[in-house]
Design a protein around this motif. Structure first.
Motif, PDB file in Angstrom:
ATOM      1  N   PRO A   1      -8.819  -9.540  14.358  1.00  0.00           N
ATOM      2  CA  PRO A   1      -9.337  -8.595  13.357  1.00  0.00           C
ATOM      3  C   PRO A   1      -8.849  -7.161  13.556  1.00  0.00           C
ATOM      4  CG  PRO A   1     -11.060  -9.195  14.896  1.00  0.00           C
ATOM      5  CD  PRO A   1      -9.888 -10.079  15.189  1.00  0.00           C
ATOM      6  N   ASP A   2      -8.449  -6.808  14.762  1.00  0.00           N
ATOM      7  CA  ASP A   2      -8.008  -5.442  15.024  1.00  0.00           C
ATOM      8  C   ASP A   2      -6.491  -5.276  14.920  1.00  0.00           C
ATOM      9  OD1 ASP A   2     -10.628  -4.527  15.461  1.00  0.00           O
ATOM     10  OD2 ASP A   2     -10.572  -5.359  17.493  1.00  0.00           O
ATOM     11  N   GLN A   3      -5.783  -6.368  14.661  1.00  0.00           N
ATOM     12  CA  GLN A   3      -4.330  -6.300  14.504  1.00  0.00           C
ATOM     13  C   GLN A   3      -4.015  -5.622  13.169  1.00  0.00           C
ATOM     14  OE1 GLN A   3      -4.240  -7.307  17.861  1.00  0.00           O
ATOM     15  NE2 GLN A   3      -2.174  -7.535  17.133  1.00  0.00           N
ATOM     16  N   PRO A   4      -2.864  -4.937  13.081  1.00  0.00           N
ATOM     17  CA  PRO A   4      -2.492  -4.326  11.796  1.00  0.00           C
ATOM     18  C   PRO A   4      -2.150  -5.395  10.755  1.00  0.00           C
ATOM     19  CG  PRO A   4      -0.832  -3.881  13.485  1.00  0.00           C
ATOM     20  CD  PRO A   4      -1.930  -4.636  14.150  1.00  0.00           C
ATOM     21  N   VAL A   5      -2.464  -5.100   9.527  1.00  0.00           N
ATOM     22  CA  VAL A   5      -2.176  -6.024   8.428  1.00  0.00           C
ATOM     23  C   VAL A   5      -0.688  -6.356   8.377  1.00  0.00           C
ATOM     24  CG1 VAL A   5      -2.189  -6.264   5.914  1.00  0.00           C
ATOM     25  CG2 VAL A   5      -4.180  -5.300   7.083  1.00  0.00           C
ATOM     26  N   LEU A   6       0.167  -5.405   8.677  1.00  0.00           N
ATOM     27  CA  LEU A   6       1.609  -5.651   8.668  1.00  0.00           C
ATOM     28  C   LEU A   6       1.967  -6.801   9.598  1.00  0.00           C
ATOM     29  CD1 LEU A   6       4.453  -4.925   7.718  1.00  0.00           C
ATOM     30  CD2 LEU A   6       4.548  -3.225   9.558  1.00  0.00           C
ATOM     31  N   GLU A   7       1.364  -6.858  10.770  1.00  0.00           N
ATOM     32  CA  GLU A   7       1.635  -7.949  11.709  1.00  0.00           C
ATOM     33  C   GLU A   7       1.202  -9.288  11.122  1.00  0.00           C
ATOM     34  OE1 GLU A   7       0.246  -9.467  16.105  1.00  0.00           O
ATOM     35  OE2 GLU A   7       0.370  -7.303  15.779  1.00  0.00           O
ATOM     36  N   ALA A   8       0.072  -9.292  10.441  1.00  0.00           N
ATOM     37  CA  ALA A   8      -0.410 -10.526   9.814  1.00  0.00           C
ATOM     38  C   ALA A   8       0.559 -11.010   8.735  1.00  0.00           C
ATOM     39  CB  ALA A   8      -1.795 -10.305   9.214  1.00  0.00           C
ATOM     40  N   VAL A   9       1.035 -10.090   7.911  1.00  0.00           N
ATOM     41  CA  VAL A   9       1.963 -10.456   6.845  1.00  0.00           C
ATOM     42  C   VAL A   9       3.282 -10.973   7.445  1.00  0.00           C
ATOM     43  CG1 VAL A   9       3.299  -9.583   4.889  1.00  0.00           C
ATOM     44  CG2 VAL A   9       0.915  -8.906   5.170  1.00  0.00           C
ATOM     45  N   GLN A  10       3.737 -10.335   8.507  1.00  0.00           N
ATOM     46  CA  GLN A  10       4.947 -10.800   9.183  1.00  0.00           C
ATOM     47  C   GLN A  10       4.751 -12.206   9.748  1.00  0.00           C
ATOM     48  OE1 GLN A  10       5.304  -7.454  11.872  1.00  0.00           O
ATOM     49  NE2 GLN A  10       6.932  -6.519  10.652  1.00  0.00           N
ATOM     50  N   ARG A  11       3.587 -12.453  10.325  1.00  0.00           N
ATOM     51  CA  ARG A  11       3.289 -13.774  10.880  1.00  0.00           C
ATOM     52  C   ARG A  11       3.230 -14.825   9.772  1.00  0.00           C
ATOM     53  NH1 ARG A  11      -1.209 -13.653  15.378  1.00  0.00           N
ATOM     54  NH2 ARG A  11       0.301 -12.132  16.107  1.00  0.00           N
ATOM     55  N   MET A  12       2.619 -14.470   8.638  1.00  0.00           N
ATOM     56  CA  MET A  12       2.572 -15.414   7.517  1.00  0.00           C
ATOM     57  C   MET A  12       3.981 -15.754   7.038  1.00  0.00           C
ATOM     58  SD  MET A  12      -0.730 -14.506   5.137  1.00  0.00           S
ATOM     59  CE  MET A  12      -0.849 -12.729   5.290  1.00  0.00           C
ATOM     60  N   ALA A  13       4.843 -14.743   6.936  1.00  0.00           N
ATOM     61  CA  ALA A  13       6.220 -14.970   6.493  1.00  0.00           C
ATOM     62  C   ALA A  13       6.978 -15.819   7.512  1.00  0.00           C
ATOM     63  CB  ALA A  13       6.927 -13.631   6.276  1.00  0.00           C
ATOM     64  N   GLU A  14       6.809 -15.504   8.777  1.00  0.00           N
ATOM     65  CA  GLU A  14       7.504 -16.225   9.847  1.00  0.00           C
ATOM     66  C   GLU A  14       7.155 -17.708   9.854  1.00  0.00           C
ATOM     67  OE1 GLU A  14       7.390 -16.373  14.736  1.00  0.00           O
ATOM     68  OE2 GLU A  14       6.711 -14.567  13.709  1.00  0.00           O
ATOM     69  N   HIS A  15       5.894 -18.018   9.597  1.00  0.00           N
ATOM     70  CA  HIS A  15       5.436 -19.411   9.653  1.00  0.00           C
ATOM     71  C   HIS A  15       5.305 -20.049   8.277  1.00  0.00           C
ATOM     72  CE1 HIS A  15       4.889 -19.059  13.923  1.00  0.00           C
ATOM     73  NE2 HIS A  15       4.176 -17.957  13.743  1.00  0.00           N
TER      74      HIS A  15
ATOM     75  N   VAL B   1     -14.101 -17.946  14.273  1.00  0.00           N
ATOM     76  CA  VAL B   1     -13.482 -17.562  12.999  1.00  0.00           C
ATOM     77  C   VAL B   1     -14.410 -16.551  12.327  1.00  0.00           C
ATOM     78  CG1 VAL B   1     -12.615 -18.342  10.778  1.00  0.00           C
ATOM     79  CG2 VAL B   1     -12.427 -19.839  12.759  1.00  0.00           C
ATOM     80  N   VAL B   2     -13.882 -15.350  12.096  1.00  0.00           N
ATOM     81  CA  VAL B   2     -14.703 -14.290  11.497  1.00  0.00           C
ATOM     82  C   VAL B   2     -14.255 -13.928  10.085  1.00  0.00           C
ATOM     83  CG1 VAL B   2     -15.401 -13.312  13.712  1.00  0.00           C
ATOM     84  CG2 VAL B   2     -13.314 -12.472  12.599  1.00  0.00           C
ATOM     85  N   GLY B   3     -13.142 -14.496   9.648  1.00  0.00           N
ATOM     86  CA  GLY B   3     -12.639 -14.208   8.310  1.00  0.00           C
ATOM     87  C   GLY B   3     -11.346 -14.950   8.052  1.00  0.00           C
ATOM     88  N   VAL B   4     -10.799 -14.732   6.876  1.00  0.00           N
ATOM     89  CA  VAL B   4      -9.495 -15.277   6.493  1.00  0.00           C
ATOM     90  C   VAL B   4      -8.735 -14.159   5.804  1.00  0.00           C
ATOM     91  CG1 VAL B   4      -8.272 -16.932   5.027  1.00  0.00           C
ATOM     92  CG2 VAL B   4     -10.352 -17.646   6.225  1.00  0.00           C
ATOM     93  N   LEU B   5      -7.479 -14.017   6.163  1.00  0.00           N
ATOM     94  CA  LEU B   5      -6.619 -13.033   5.506  1.00  0.00           C
ATOM     95  C   LEU B   5      -5.564 -13.802   4.718  1.00  0.00           C
ATOM     96  CD1 LEU B   5      -5.877 -10.002   5.186  1.00  0.00           C
ATOM     97  CD2 LEU B   5      -4.114 -10.441   6.886  1.00  0.00           C
ATOM     98  N   SER B   6      -5.510 -13.546   3.419  1.00  0.00           N
ATOM     99  CA  SER B   6      -4.565 -14.255   2.556  1.00  0.00           C
ATOM    100  C   SER B   6      -3.599 -13.280   1.892  1.00  0.00           C
ATOM    101  CB  SER B   6      -5.320 -15.030   1.473  1.00  0.00           C
ATOM    102  OG  SER B   6      -5.924 -14.125   0.563  1.00  0.00           O
ATOM    103  N   GLU B   7      -2.567 -13.841   1.310  1.00  0.00           N
ATOM    104  CA  GLU B   7      -1.619 -13.025   0.553  1.00  0.00           C
ATOM    105  C   GLU B   7      -2.345 -12.331  -0.600  1.00  0.00           C
ATOM    106  OE1 GLU B   7       2.395 -15.704   1.264  1.00  0.00           O
ATOM    107  OE2 GLU B   7       0.977 -16.296  -0.300  1.00  0.00           O
ATOM    108  N   ARG B   8      -3.342 -12.985  -1.149  1.00  0.00           N
ATOM    109  CA  ARG B   8      -4.141 -12.402  -2.231  1.00  0.00           C
ATOM    110  C   ARG B   8      -4.876 -11.156  -1.737  1.00  0.00           C
ATOM    111  NH1 ARG B   8      -8.605 -16.048  -5.168  1.00  0.00           N
ATOM    112  NH2 ARG B   8      -6.744 -17.100  -5.898  1.00  0.00           N
ATOM    113  N   ASP B   9      -5.451 -11.222  -0.522  1.00  0.00           N
ATOM    114  CA  ASP B   9      -6.118 -10.052   0.064  1.00  0.00           C
ATOM    115  C   ASP B   9      -5.124  -8.905   0.212  1.00  0.00           C
ATOM    116  OD1 ASP B   9      -8.671 -11.281   0.458  1.00  0.00           O
ATOM    117  OD2 ASP B   9      -7.898 -12.248   2.267  1.00  0.00           O
ATOM    118  N   TYR B  10      -3.936  -9.229   0.682  1.00  0.00           N
ATOM    119  CA  TYR B  10      -2.908  -8.206   0.874  1.00  0.00           C
ATOM    120  C   TYR B  10      -2.553  -7.537  -0.462  1.00  0.00           C
ATOM    121  CZ  TYR B  10       1.474  -5.931   1.989  1.00  0.00           C
ATOM    122  OH  TYR B  10       2.466  -5.001   2.133  1.00  0.00           O
ATOM    123  N   ALA B  11      -2.302  -8.354  -1.465  1.00  0.00           N
ATOM    124  CA  ALA B  11      -1.899  -7.810  -2.765  1.00  0.00           C
ATOM    125  C   ALA B  11      -2.987  -6.929  -3.375  1.00  0.00           C
ATOM    126  CB  ALA B  11      -1.545  -8.945  -3.723  1.00  0.00           C
TER     127      ALA B  11
END
Length: 146
Positions: A23-37, A50-60
């Protein structure tokens, strides 16, 4: 129809692990991880829970449209929470109902409080199609007297 455990067993033959983010990681790292995988969402895990879910929809919606900085915004600021989870014994029909009623595309699977998988709406649709195809084949064999 199969249950969550059966579908995860099939899915894990192709993907060995569930990719997560803190949860404390930057959103950019999450988006990079989603793209990588090549995934559309990441479960957000803190202290093994599990405290949440971060999706591409959340990012947009919460970064792009609000003109926020993904490099300085923590995941917790835009993740979807509280998170809805399912267990291994849950039916795929129940998962589909949850996803439809709650407008979700991803469902974390938790067993004894620990994340064990992530189901997407695509996983469920693919399984429903496979089961329908199998049923059609069985009915055709029955009609042919086989």
């Amino acid at each position: 129809m199969k249950n969550v455990a059966q579908l995860l067993k099939l899915k894990l033959k192709h993907t060995a692990q569930v990719h997560t983010i803190g949860p404390d990681q930057p959103v950019l790292e999450a988006v990079q991880r989603m793209a990588e995988h090549n995934v559309g969402a990441l479960p957000v895990v803190a202290d093994g829970q599990v405290v949440g879910v971060l999706s591409e929809r959340d990012y947009a919606r919460k970064i792009v449209l609000q003109k926020r900085q993904s490099s300085t915004t923590p995941v917790r600021a835009i993740m979807s929470a509280p998170v809805i989870t399912v267990g291994l014994a849950d039916s795929l029909e129940a998962c589909m109902a949850i996803m439809t009623d709650s407008h979700l595309r991803h469902l974390p699977v938790v067993d004894n409080g620990k994340l064990v998988g992530l189901l997407s709406i695509g996983d469920l649709v693919k399984e429903a199609i496979a089961e329908q195809a199998s049923l059609i084949e069985q009915l055709q064999q029955y009609i042919r007297g086989e």
